[in-house]
Design a protein around this motif. Sequence first.
Motif, PDB file in Angstrom:
ATOM      1  N   THR A   3      -4.445   5.971  21.820  1.00 11.27           N
ATOM      2  CA  THR A   3      -4.431   7.079  20.869  1.00 11.27           C
ATOM      3  C   THR A   3      -3.368   8.071  21.336  1.00 11.27           C
ATOM      4  OG1 THR A   3      -6.196   8.240  22.060  1.00 11.27           O
ATOM      5  CG2 THR A   3      -6.855   6.778  20.270  1.00 11.27           C
TER       6      THR A   3
ATOM      7  N   ALA B  73      -3.476   4.335  17.438  1.00 13.14           N
ATOM      8  CA  ALA B  73      -3.869   5.366  16.478  1.00 13.14           C
ATOM      9  C   ALA B  73      -3.149   6.662  16.837  1.00 13.14           C
ATOM     10  CB  ALA B  73      -5.377   5.570  16.486  1.00 13.14           C
TER      11      ALA B  73
ATOM     12  N   ILE C 287      -3.145  10.644  16.446  1.00  9.70           N
ATOM     13  CA  ILE C 287      -4.151  11.682  16.193  1.00  9.70           C
ATOM     14  C   ILE C 287      -3.549  13.063  16.409  1.00  9.70           C
ATOM     15  CG2 ILE C 287      -6.104  10.186  16.747  1.00  9.70           C
ATOM     16  CD1 ILE C 287      -6.185  11.357  19.538  1.00  9.70           C
TER      17      ILE C 287
ATOM     18  N   LEU D 200     -13.666   9.288  21.511  1.00 10.06           N
ATOM     19  CA  LEU D 200     -12.694   8.352  20.944  1.00 10.06           C
ATOM     20  C   LEU D 200     -13.334   6.996  20.666  1.00 10.06           C
ATOM     21  CD1 LEU D 200      -9.558   9.141  23.139  1.00 10.06           C
ATOM     22  CD2 LEU D 200      -9.874   9.671  20.715  1.00 10.06           C
TER      23      LEU D 200
ATOM     24  N   TYR E 274     -13.729   5.300  16.956  1.00  9.89           N
ATOM     25  CA  TYR E 274     -13.258   3.941  16.640  1.00  9.89           C
ATOM     26  C   TYR E 274     -14.396   3.103  16.061  1.00  9.89           C
ATOM     27  CZ  TYR E 274     -11.550  -0.824  17.254  1.00  9.89           C
ATOM     28  OH  TYR E 274     -11.183  -2.129  17.037  1.00  9.89           O
TER      29      TYR E 274
ATOM     30  N   LEU F 116     -10.929   6.411  12.908  1.00 14.74           N
ATOM     31  CA  LEU F 116      -9.526   6.414  13.309  1.00 14.74           C
ATOM     32  C   LEU F 116      -8.717   5.488  12.394  1.00 14.74           C
ATOM     33  CD1 LEU F 116      -9.827   6.136  17.207  1.00 14.74           C
ATOM     34  CD2 LEU F 116      -9.402   8.208  15.859  1.00 14.74           C
TER      35      LEU F 116
END
Length: 545
Positions: free
Chosen positions: A480, A512, A514, A530, A534, A539
Amino acid sequence: MKSTMQPVPLLISQILEYGARAHGTSEVVTWTPEGPRRSSYADVGRDCRRLANALRGLGVDADQRVATFMWNNEEHLELYLAVPSMGAVLHAINIRLFPEQLIYVANHAEDLVVVVDNSLAAPFSQLLPHLKTVRHVVVNGPVPDDVRAALGADGRTVHDYRELLDAQPDTFEWPELDENSGAAMCYTSGTTGNPKGVVYSHRSNYLHTMQVCMNSAMAMSEAQRMLSIVPLFHANAWGIPYGALMSGATLVMPDRFLQAEPLAQMIQTLGVTHSAAVPTIWNDLLQYLDSHPDADVSTLQSCIVGGSACPPALMKAFEDRYGIDVVHAWGMTETSPLGSVAVPPADSEGEERWAYRQSQGRLSPLVQGRLVGPDGREVAWDGEQVGELEVRGPWVTGSYYRDDDPAKFDGGWLRTGDVGSLSPNGYLRLTDRAKDVIKSGGEWISSVELENVLMAHPKVKEASVVGVPDERWGERPLATVVVAEGQSVDAEELRDHLAQHFAKWQLPERWAFIDEVPKTSVGKFDKKVLRKSYAEGALEVQTIG
């Protein structure tokens, strides 16, 4: 044969009185909207004696818990010193815990008195109906009448901090306590389950303070002006308040002004030479300095970074662009917290010296460490083999307060949950938390090492890597990423960047982007959030490779 040495107990009151006398002209400087507010350590000593008298008048006559719900300021320092010195136990409450956790720790500790900063009084008043043992609330600074009324509901008495002290004499006879009695307590941040309480003794804090002042640690001295950004409620404030009184270092307290701009202003205005904070603070300050060339931080020589691993790119940026040494340290609430500090060997240089600086540092002399592999056997100190770090020592907890957790202890050793290696000369290099190691196809992938390389990319502000379920391999890494302001980057470019440092099987397929990496109450990456995001499909994940 018995020794001929005097059995004088090691007590916080000795640190207090020594600092007030030997270093009476050193200062604690609190930042305010109007600028710095100063008091000498001699003034602090007098206020501590008045405070002890005032607390006696509120019924604190033994080991009752006196809690703080405060920022870093002079009054919080006085409580840090006076409460344990009089025989009570200081409970510095983490103001960033969730409400249900705040209620839990206050009730679990059985706090009798709570001292709260006026800027925090309104939100704290909403918790009070749920706090079963609090009888007195002391407010530091003026508050509106409606807030005072809320604080005094249900029969509690509300006091003004300064009025309490001003009504008291400035003499107090500190009791000679058992050095092994409780002096202060902190609770873990409670990333899983309820927070757990750790009670520090006078002896443990005194020995820890001596270590803080050693050259192999923070080397605190009378010449320093220490900006203590790390909160006093975070893991014993890393030992800085007691270290300042013992060494004579001037303390700069930022109060609630923890953003990069006021911190830079404090450094410039007050000539700060040293500081301590978690990596997110230093990352924000670096970005501010890079975008504000007029900011002058030339007096700042060194800053301690702890709480989580510091990206090497951040360390190098501070040194190359501003001549500031970022010094890695490792510890946890359970270790008071100082376990190791990355002061390189005197004869190291070049890349070897950088390797030492990027480690978590050499274990402190009184902290014994060992590594235990997955098979339960001890792992050699060869800098290569990896295991879970276990520690023991005079400032390492042997249990939790009123909370049995045998899985955290192994035959007198504390299981830290950190995974890494130890070099033959005692330098610790952590690769991950045990719970965050990505177990993929029978091999381990370090999320921390992936994060460090990702955050070395100039277009990345933050990055966190977690393991997510994979039908074929068991787990695979999910990266991420927070893109740096004004930059644009895609997953393919970042994966190519990682490929220069890692084997192909270690590279993340899932990515991902963010807005911000979620943080815990003490500024660490909150990886459980996180993983949950997910799992819930929150996400926007792209798969490459």
